[in-house]
Design a protein around this motif. Structure first.
Motif, PDB file in Angstrom:
ATOM      1  N   TYR A  32      49.416-112.366 140.038  1.00  0.00           N
ATOM      2  CA  TYR A  32      48.557-113.520 140.396  1.00  0.00           C
ATOM      3  C   TYR A  32      47.937-114.008 141.519  1.00  0.00           C
ATOM      4  CZ  TYR A  32      51.573-114.699 136.283  1.00  0.00           C
ATOM      5  OH  TYR A  32      51.943-114.856 134.759  1.00  0.00           O
ATOM      6  N   ARG A  69      45.995-111.366 136.718  1.00  0.00           N
ATOM      7  CA  ARG A  69      45.960-112.672 135.543  1.00  0.00           C
ATOM      8  C   ARG A  69      45.867-113.420 137.607  1.00  0.00           C
ATOM      9  NH1 ARG A  69      50.894-112.575 132.512  1.00  0.00           N
ATOM     10  NH2 ARG A  69      50.112-111.722 130.539  1.00  0.00           N
ATOM     11  N   VAL A 103      45.412-117.975 138.176  1.00  0.00           N
ATOM     12  CA  VAL A 103      45.073-119.418 137.694  1.00  0.00           C
ATOM     13  C   VAL A 103      45.049-120.059 138.262  1.00  0.00           C
ATOM     14  CG1 VAL A 103      47.087-121.489 137.393  1.00  0.00           C
ATOM     15  CG2 VAL A 103      47.628-118.632 136.861  1.00  0.00           C
ATOM     16  N   ARG A 107      44.421-120.777 129.083  1.00  0.00           N
ATOM     17  CA  ARG A 107      43.837-119.261 128.880  1.00  0.00           C
ATOM     18  C   ARG A 107      42.746-119.123 128.197  1.00  0.00           C
ATOM     19  NH1 ARG A 107      47.328-115.164 125.700  1.00  0.00           N
ATOM     20  NH2 ARG A 107      45.973-115.720 123.624  1.00  0.00           N
ATOM     21  N   HIS A 108      41.393-119.220 128.958  1.00  0.00           N
ATOM     22  CA  HIS A 108      40.650-119.141 129.224  1.00  0.00           C
ATOM     23  C   HIS A 108      40.096-118.640 127.567  1.00  0.00           C
ATOM     24  CE1 HIS A 108      36.262-118.151 128.629  1.00  0.00           C
ATOM     25  NE2 HIS A 108      35.739-118.653 129.925  1.00  0.00           N
ATOM     26  N   HIS A 113      40.647-113.260 128.669  1.00  0.00           N
ATOM     27  CA  HIS A 113      42.708-113.576 128.761  1.00  0.00           C
ATOM     28  C   HIS A 113      43.482-113.449 130.113  1.00  0.00           C
ATOM     29  CE1 HIS A 113      42.028-113.703 123.739  1.00  0.00           C
ATOM     30  NE2 HIS A 113      41.038-114.595 124.718  1.00  0.00           N
ATOM     31  N   PHE A 148      43.205-118.283 133.649  1.00  0.00           N
ATOM     32  CA  PHE A 148      43.975-120.231 133.200  1.00  0.00           C
ATOM     33  C   PHE A 148      43.772-120.760 134.316  1.00  0.00           C
ATOM     34  CE2 PHE A 148      46.129-116.068 132.177  1.00  0.00           C
ATOM     35  CZ  PHE A 148      46.907-115.953 130.870  1.00  0.00           C
ATOM     36  N   MET A 183      52.417-117.838 129.564  1.00  0.00           N
ATOM     37  CA  MET A 183      51.751-116.313 130.006  1.00  0.00           C
ATOM     38  C   MET A 183      52.512-115.562 130.137  1.00  0.00           C
ATOM     39  SD  MET A 183      49.749-117.554 134.154  1.00  0.00           S
ATOM     40  CE  MET A 183      51.628-118.088 134.505  1.00  0.00           C
ATOM     41  N   ASP A 239      47.253-128.357 125.948  1.00  0.00           N
ATOM     42  CA  ASP A 239      46.867-126.941 126.009  1.00  0.00           C
ATOM     43  C   ASP A 239      44.595-127.425 125.436  1.00  0.00           C
ATOM     44  OD1 ASP A 239      45.730-124.133 124.985  1.00  0.00           O
ATOM     45  OD2 ASP A 239      47.281-123.904 123.272  1.00  0.00           O
ATOM     46  N   SER A 287      42.961-125.158 124.746  1.00  0.00           N
ATOM     47  CA  SER A 287      42.198-124.923 123.691  1.00  0.00           C
ATOM     48  C   SER A 287      41.277-125.876 122.238  1.00  0.00           C
ATOM     49  CB  SER A 287      43.168-123.877 123.128  1.00  0.00           C
ATOM     50  OG  SER A 287      44.422-124.206 122.345  1.00  0.00           O
TER      51      SER A 287
END
Length: 352
Positions: free
Chosen positions: A4, A184, A186, A296-297, A301, A304, A328, A339, A341
């Motif tokens: 990360y 990843r 963040v 998450r974008h 993916h 974050f 994750m 979230d 989303s």
């Protein structure tokens, strides 16, 4: 390959770093100290909305999760959680009755004392006394964040530099950034996320908060007092007073207007002379629905975000970081209220 990269070392970034560290993941944290909302924050934690006398979102759960998280950071060489009761000034008999009614409600009964506190302090103006909030306190945020960064620096896990979003390369099986390969990233950039080209579609707002540091000789109050401001004891006749909420001012510098507002409110609470010793300001990252932005974008993916903690970041940050780590690494679902989303409809895949 690193597991990360974490961008931002405010409360959200530190909570994310510590959560991943405890899970055994490798990481590197970037921060250029351009955002200081966590550093200047009063650090109060309290699960009750004192204006309306109801629990905050997931109030009990946040208290039970996040306070032990900070206890676990005592290895840094300090005790950062100072237990202090909050006294909420009651303005009338009607407010006294409302307090008693609230203290009988499920959930609130744990945090609201049914014993009113009589004002026997000639330096405070509160003829109807106070209601006492239980299990509250103050996190010494600046001290904690400095100590955590020092630990990461000693281990070579901290970069005191700006993150250049344009230098990030997104590959099918990894991310590349200035010679680093990583699984990843963040982003915990606070209000600075408005300048992040990957997450600038999110409705991150800003609320500027300003605080005063004052000296009130002889007041001798050792509890946090809440009226239309907070009065927080610092010791040695010194107190922190705040905070203001300005939604359309994104200049990080303190203002004369806020100083006048806070001193006027302080005069209505205390009947002693006081001297203003300092003033600080920061931009809180806020969201229209008052819930964090975690997840998450929608297209990339491996990217974050952990953001939007607002004025309750002390309690929200560890809780949100733990949920994001579970999402994750194990695919555990995020609480839908946080979230990010929920804002996917605002993402434009044709944008540059």
């Amino acid at each position: 390959m690193l597991d990360y990269l974490i961008v931002g070392s405010g409360l959200a970034g530190v909570a994310m770093a510590e959560t991943l560290r405890a899970r055994g993941h490798s990481m590197l944290l970037f921060d250029d100290a351009s955002r200081k909302a966590s550093l200047v924050a009063a650090g109060l934690y309290n699960p009750v909305v004192l204006k309306r006398l109801n629990l905050t979102w997931k109030g009990e759960e946040l208290m039970d999760f996040s306070l032990p998280f900070y206890e676990g950071l005592r290895r840094l060489g300090g005790h950062f959680d100072e237990k202090l009761p909050i006294l909420r000034r009651l303005a009338s008999v009607e407010e006294q009755n409302a307090w008693f009614e609230a203290a009988d409600r499920p959930g609130l009964s744990r945090f609201l004392s049914t014993r009113l506190v009589r004002n026997d302090h000639d330096g405070l103006q509160a003829p109807h006394g106070f209601g006492e909030v239980l299990e509250t306190g103050r996190l010494h945020t600046a001290r904690l964040l400095h100590a955590y960064r020092e630990e990461l620096q000693e281990k070579g896990l901290f970069r005191a530099e700006s993150f250049a979003h344009g230098a990030l390369e997104i590959h099918q099986d990894h991310l590349a950034y200035k010679g680093l390969r990583v699984r990843r990233i963040v982003f915990c950039e606070g209000f600075g996320m408005r300048g992040n080209p990957f997450f600038d579609y999110l409705p991150l707002q800003g609320s500027k908060g300003e605080l005063l540091t004052v000296r009130i000789p002889g007041l001798g109050e050792t509890r946090i007092v809440k009226s239309d401001i907070f009065l927080i004891p610092l010791g040695g006749d010194r107190y922190r007073v705040g905070a203001t909420y300005a939604r359309n001012d994104f200049d990080p510098e303190p203002t004369a207007r806020a100083r006048e507002e806070l001193t006027a409110k302080l005069r209505r609470l205390v009947s002693r002379d006081f001297e203003v010793e300092g003033q600080s300001a920061g931009i809180r990252p806020t969201v229209p629905d008052r819930r964090p932005l975690v997840g998450r974008h929608p297209e990339h993916h491996a990217l974050f975000a952990l953001n939007g903690m607002g004025s309750r970041g002390v309690l929200l940050a560890p809780y949100a970081a733990a949920h994001l780590a579970g999402f994750m690494e194990e695919g555990q679902p995020l609480p839908p209220e946080m979230d990010l989303s929920r804002y996917a409809k605002f993402y434009d895949r044709t944008a540059p």
